[in-house]
Design a protein around this motif. Structure first.
Motif, short mmCIF file in Angstrom:
data_model
loop_
_atom_site.label_atom_id
_atom_site.label_comp_id
_atom_site.label_asym_id
_atom_site.label_seq_id
_atom_site.Cartn_x
_atom_site.Cartn_y
_atom_site.Cartn_z
N LEU A 145 26.47 15.11 6.56
CA LEU A 145 26.00 15.44 7.91
C LEU A 145 26.78 16.65 8.40
CD1 LEU A 145 24.44 14.79 10.56
CD2 LEU A 145 26.34 13.25 11.16
N VAL A 152 22.32 19.35 11.89
CA VAL A 152 21.95 19.07 13.28
C VAL A 152 22.49 20.17 14.18
CG1 VAL A 152 21.96 17.39 15.15
CG2 VAL A 152 22.19 16.60 12.80
N THR A 171 18.97 11.52 19.01
CA THR A 171 19.12 11.93 17.62
C THR A 171 20.00 10.93 16.87
OG1 THR A 171 18.84 14.26 18.17
CG2 THR A 171 19.95 13.77 16.09
N ASP A 205 19.56 19.75 19.29
CA ASP A 205 19.57 18.45 18.62
C ASP A 205 18.43 18.26 17.62
OD1 ASP A 205 21.53 16.27 18.70
OD2 ASP A 205 21.55 16.69 20.83
N GLU A 206 17.77 19.35 17.22
CA GLU A 206 16.83 19.25 16.12
C GLU A 206 17.59 19.15 14.81
OE1 GLU A 206 13.67 21.99 15.58
OE2 GLU A 206 12.90 21.79 17.61
N THR A 207 16.96 18.54 13.83
CA THR A 207 17.56 18.37 12.51
C THR A 207 16.69 19.03 11.44
OG1 THR A 207 16.43 16.28 12.02
CG2 THR A 207 18.54 16.15 13.21
N ARG A 208 17.34 19.37 10.36
CA ARG A 208 16.67 19.73 9.11
C ARG A 208 17.44 19.01 8.00
NH1 ARG A 208 13.94 21.41 12.54
NH2 ARG A 208 12.64 23.29 12.62
N THR A 209 16.70 18.45 7.04
CA THR A 209 17.34 17.65 6.00
C THR A 209 16.99 18.17 4.63
OG1 THR A 209 17.26 15.68 7.42
CG2 THR A 209 17.61 15.32 5.06
N LEU A 226 19.47 8.94 13.32
CA LEU A 226 20.40 9.06 12.20
C LEU A 226 20.92 7.69 11.76
CD1 LEU A 226 22.50 12.19 13.30
CD2 LEU A 226 20.72 12.08 11.53
N VAL A 282 27.18 19.02 11.75
CA VAL A 282 26.88 19.17 13.17
C VAL A 282 27.32 20.57 13.56
CG1 VAL A 282 27.12 18.16 15.47
CG2 VAL A 282 27.37 16.70 13.45
N VAL A 338 22.04 16.50 5.96
CA VAL A 338 21.39 16.59 7.26
C VAL A 338 22.12 17.62 8.12
CG1 VAL A 338 20.65 15.34 9.31
CG2 VAL A 338 20.73 14.16 7.10
#
Length: 219
Positions: A155, A10, A45, A187-191, A49, A157, A8
């Motif tokens: 994760l 972030v 976020t 604070d967008e995520t890509r996984t 998570l 960050v 993930v």
């Protein structure tokens, strides 16, 4: 080898620099804090998570900037399930030291015309420089997967450009493909999700700010 089920990425919450770009004239980029909005974004976020990870262990890497550390703290993850490391190779693209707002705005317009990957800020880095250190980090990350007890979650960050370059390096995207991608929002995520065939797929694409261009075949 214990490959994680998900990786993930972030982007940090809204920072003082996102809200007011004159702050770069007075404060070092790495020292900028989250705004109140940024804290709220990170808490939201974090709730997602915590639901995603459940009680599973998480191997976490955080850019050394204050705003990324604050973003991680706002997530509220259980300290017993998180193994955290500060990772300088995941830092923001360096634009120089204290920055003149008008000069930076001018250089950004030059970068749009020249190309985000190759353009080098006068006292800072190019996107290609960030790509190289992200690549070095990926080598370390892959070695960590050799641990049979590696957590099922990773994760990161970090920052918007770094997120795009991480995915570019991982998925072997071309420079032309990278140039067309827009930064994720704060604070967008890509996984990256591990599929049954052993490959990773991205849960959702990055938005495009223009159509990809290509000026040569690749082989």
């Amino acid at each position: 080898m214990a490959r994680p089920q998900r990786i993930v990425l972030v982007r940090h919450g809204e920072s003082e620099g996102n809200a007011d770009d004159t702050v770069y004239e007075r404060e070092p980029d790495h020292a900028l804090k989250l705004t109140e909005t940024g804290w709220d974004q990170a808490k939201e976020t974090g709730a997602r998570l915590r639901k995603l990870f459940g009680q599973e262990a998480v191997s976490t890497y955080v850019s050394p900037y204050r705003r990324t550390h604050e973003t991680f703290r706002a997530f509220g993850l259980d300290s017993d399930q998180v193994r955290i490391r500060e990772e300088p190779r995941l830092r923001e693209q360096d634009w120089g030291n204290w920055q003149d707002r008008d000069d930076v705005r001018l250089q950004k317009s030059y970068r749009d015309a020249y190309g985000h990957f190759f353009y080098r800020f006068a006292q800072g880095e190019s996107g290609a420089d960030v790509y190289d250190r992200v690549g070095a980090f990926l080598e370390s990350l892959h070695r960590s997967f050799e641990d049979p007890d590696h957590p099922p979650n990773v994760l990161l960050v970090t920052h918007g450009l770094t997120m795009r370059l991480f995915c570019m390096r991982w998925f072997h995207w071309s420079v032309a493909e990278f140039e067309a991608l827009a930064n994720p929002g704060n604070d967008e995520t890509r996984t990256l999700l591990l599929a049954e065939d052993g490959r990773y797929t991205l849960d959702r694409p990055f938005e495009h700010w223009r159509l990809p261009e290509s000026y040569g075949a690749t082989g």
